[in-house]
Design an enzyme around this catalytic site. Structure first.
Site, PDB file in Angstrom:
ATOM      1  N   LYS A  66       0.861  -1.187   0.000  1.00  0.00           N
ATOM      2  CA  LYS A  66       0.000   0.000   0.000  1.00  0.00           C
ATOM      3  C   LYS A  66       0.897   1.237   0.000  1.00  0.00           C
ATOM      4  O   LYS A  66       1.943   1.253   0.675  1.00  0.00           O
ATOM      5  CB  LYS A  66      -0.914  -0.023   1.236  1.00  0.00           C
ATOM      6  CG  LYS A  66      -1.990   1.061   1.222  1.00  0.00           C
ATOM      7  CD  LYS A  66      -2.926   0.949   2.431  1.00  0.00           C
ATOM      8  CE  LYS A  66      -3.990   2.047   2.428  1.00  0.00           C
ATOM      9  NZ  LYS A  66      -4.871   2.011   3.611  1.00  0.00           N
ATOM     10  N   SER A 141      -9.833   2.284   2.427  1.00  0.00           N
ATOM     11  CA  SER A 141      -8.914   2.993   1.567  1.00  0.00           C
ATOM     12  C   SER A 141      -7.890   2.117   0.858  1.00  0.00           C
ATOM     13  O   SER A 141      -7.282   2.549  -0.120  1.00  0.00           O
ATOM     14  CB  SER A 141      -8.180   4.038   2.400  1.00  0.00           C
ATOM     15  OG  SER A 141      -7.372   3.407   3.389  1.00  0.00           O
ATOM     16  N   SER A 165     -10.365   0.051   6.600  1.00  0.00           N
ATOM     17  CA  SER A 165      -9.707   0.118   5.288  1.00  0.00           C
ATOM     18  C   SER A 165      -9.074  -1.164   4.796  1.00  0.00           C
ATOM     19  O   SER A 165      -8.652  -1.228   3.643  1.00  0.00           O
ATOM     20  CB  SER A 165      -8.653   1.213   5.287  1.00  0.00           C
ATOM     21  OG  SER A 165      -9.278   2.447   5.104  1.00  0.00           O
TER      22      SER A 165
HETATM   23  N1  GLN Z   1     -13.488   4.542   5.725  1.00  0.00           N
HETATM   24  C1  GLN Z   1     -12.932   4.963   6.970  1.00  0.00           C
HETATM   25  C2  GLN Z   1     -12.583   6.425   6.903  1.00  0.00           C
HETATM   26  O1  GLN Z   1     -12.796   6.995   5.897  1.00  0.00           O
HETATM   27  C3  GLN Z   1     -11.724   4.139   7.320  1.00  0.00           C
HETATM   28  C4  GLN Z   1     -10.459   4.553   6.695  1.00  0.00           C
HETATM   29  C5  GLN Z   1      -9.297   3.710   7.091  1.00  0.00           C
HETATM   30  O2  GLN Z   1      -9.453   2.683   7.764  1.00  0.00           O
HETATM   31  N2  GLN Z   1      -8.112   4.180   6.756  1.00  0.00           N
HETATM   32  O3  GLN Z   1     -12.125   6.987   7.841  1.00  0.00           O
END
Ligand code: GLN
Length: 460
Positions: A66, A141, A165
């Site tokens: 990532k 994400s 994410s």
């Molecule tokens: N979708 C969640 C957010 O937007 C989680 C993001 C993540 O885990 N990095 O904060």
């Protein structure tokens, strides 16, 4: 996991992975391909094997990283414009541990900029497509990582999970995705989103691969004061027979997609048929998790993103006549709208007039959530729930409505606030062919047993 041996050379595996990555370029999975270096590293491993030397447990295994993990291979941008051009002088602890065992990074994967999002549409490099339907989101994400594993480009990929994410894109693409107990894997060298909920984890095709990656990467790190002493490799296996599985009544309602409810019901029947006991749970405090999360996390984001000022890292806006203008222009041009929204919310909830009303209240709600899970785990060993209320949505469907996007995180964020582990387990498809995942949740430090127990969810 396919480990390099005399029959399949590391170089061949890496070349195949790179070829597949190019074949699937239309999905926009990678922000960088590590071609030269990956092939060089693979050759070194093949030479070692030819000389009869020992190689690591992940020797020659191609993986995807990532884009928020620091390593000197390529730019680390967290898919944000403001980090464009930043080549890290350090290597994240997790990356170092993987590479010490011989894993080979073939590319960096696309993500929502700074990991803010649930669809990989907030990336400076544009969205990634879902592995099963190009017109739908990859989830986020860590969207690029999930799709890279789902399409079989790599054996595994890294992710970060601050509020879902890893688990959500794993679910949207039909692969395993683990968010470990907070503090299991070092966060050193990973671009910070919200320091009190950020977790490092993986996407794999099988529970055994997940276990191996956890064995390799978990443990205390002097460079990350929040890491736990290595419990993972010292876990005593719990018997998988006759477990008690909690099912949360509050999540079983019409706002959950019928395909997901059906998949959950089928797995509950499967578990019963294997001799496990189902325990009904009511967890009313969890409905406050989303609100608490979207106060606490932006507060930490606002602090963590203050370091990007155009002076130290990556991109710097042109034509700024003084220092204030340099900060302002760099941050205005360098952040995505979602990053800015969170900086604004974070500074607001931390401001002196509103701290008590928002941040402090959210912190108290967080404690209640921790206690709610503690109570639940007095009655059951694991909890089984959906990962999200709905399967992958259409690209662009929620981009104009951030609150609607946040609502999809209702089932994943409570775990991050409580610091407990959650594993996305693939659970079939909807009638229209979209992937479904279910989330297996355990108490703190139950990660190893959680992974083992997930095999009980496989149909025999
Ligand atoms: N979708 C969640 C957010 O937007 C989680 C993001 C993540 O885990 N990095 O904060």
């Amino acid at each position: 996991m396919k480990i390099a041996d005399k029959n399949i050379s590391a170089e061949k595996m890496v070349r195949e992975a790179l070829d597949k990555a190019k074949k699937y370029s239309g999905y926009n999975i990678f922000t960088f391909l590590n071609e030269e270096n990956a092939i060089k590293k693979a050759r070194e491993i093949d030479e070692k094997i030819a000389r009869g030397e020992e190689v690591g447990r992940l020797a020659g295994v191609p993986y995807a990283l990532k884009d928020n993990f620091l390593s000197p291979d390529g730019q680390t941008t967290a898919s944000a414009h403001i980090l464009e051009g930043f080549v890290s002088p350090v290597t994240a602890t997790a990356v170092k541990k993987l590479e010490d065992e011989g894993a080979i990074m073939i590319g960096r994967t696309n993500m929502d900029a700074f990991a803010h999002g649930s669809s990989t549409e907030n990336s400076y490099y544009g969205p990634t497509s879902n592995a099963h339907d190009c017109e739908r989101v990859a989830g986020g994400s860590s969207g690029g990582s999930a799709v890279a594993v789902a399409l079989g480009i790599v054996e595994f990929a890294t992710g970060t999970d601050t509020g879902g994410s890893i688990r959500q894109p794993a679910s949207f693409n039909g692969v395993y995705g683990l968010k470990p107990t907070y503090g299991t894997i070092s966060r050193y060298g990973v671009v910070a989103m919200a320091s009190s909920t950020d977790c490092i984890g993986f996407f794999t095709k099988t529970p055994d691969d997940m276990d191996l990656l956890m064995e390799v990467t978990s443990g205390q790190d002097p460079k990350d004061m929040t890491t736990l002493p290595d419990y993972y490799n010292n876990t005593k296996g719990m018997p998988t027979e006759g477990a008690k599985i909690g099912v949360i009544k509050d999540f079983d309602n019409n706002s959950v997609h019928p395909g997901i409810r059906k998949a959950l019901a089928q797995k509950v029947e499967l578990l019963k048929s294997k001799g496990h006991e189902i325990v009904e749970l009511t967890m009313p405090v969890l409905k406050y998790a989303l609100a608490a999360y979207y106060i606490i996390v932006p507060a930490e984001i606002a602090s963590n993103l203050s370091r990007y000022d155009g002076v130290r890292y990556g991109f710097r806006a042109k034509g700024s006549e003084d220092l204030d203008a340099l900060y302002k222009n760099t941050r205005s041009e360098g952040f995505m709208p979602e990053n800015k929204r969170r900086i604004m919310i974070g500074n607001f909830v931390l401001s002196s007039g509103f701290y008590d009303a928002y941040f402090l209240k959210a912190a108290k709600a967080r404690t209640l959530i921790v206690q709610e899970y503690e109570k639940a785990f007095e009655r059951c060993d694991y909890i089984l729930s959906p990962v999200t209320p709905n399967p992958a949505f259409k690209l662009g469907e929620k981009t104009d409505d951030p609150v609607d996007m946040y609502l999809g995180d209702i089932m994943t964020v409570p775990l991050n606030l409580a610091g407990i582990p959650g594993l996305t387990v693939p659970a079939g498809k909807t009638e229209s062919g979209l992937a479904i995942g279910l989330q297996l949740v355990g108490p703190r430090r139950s990660d190893k047993n959680l992974i083992r127990f997930s095999k009980e969810l496989q149909d025999e």
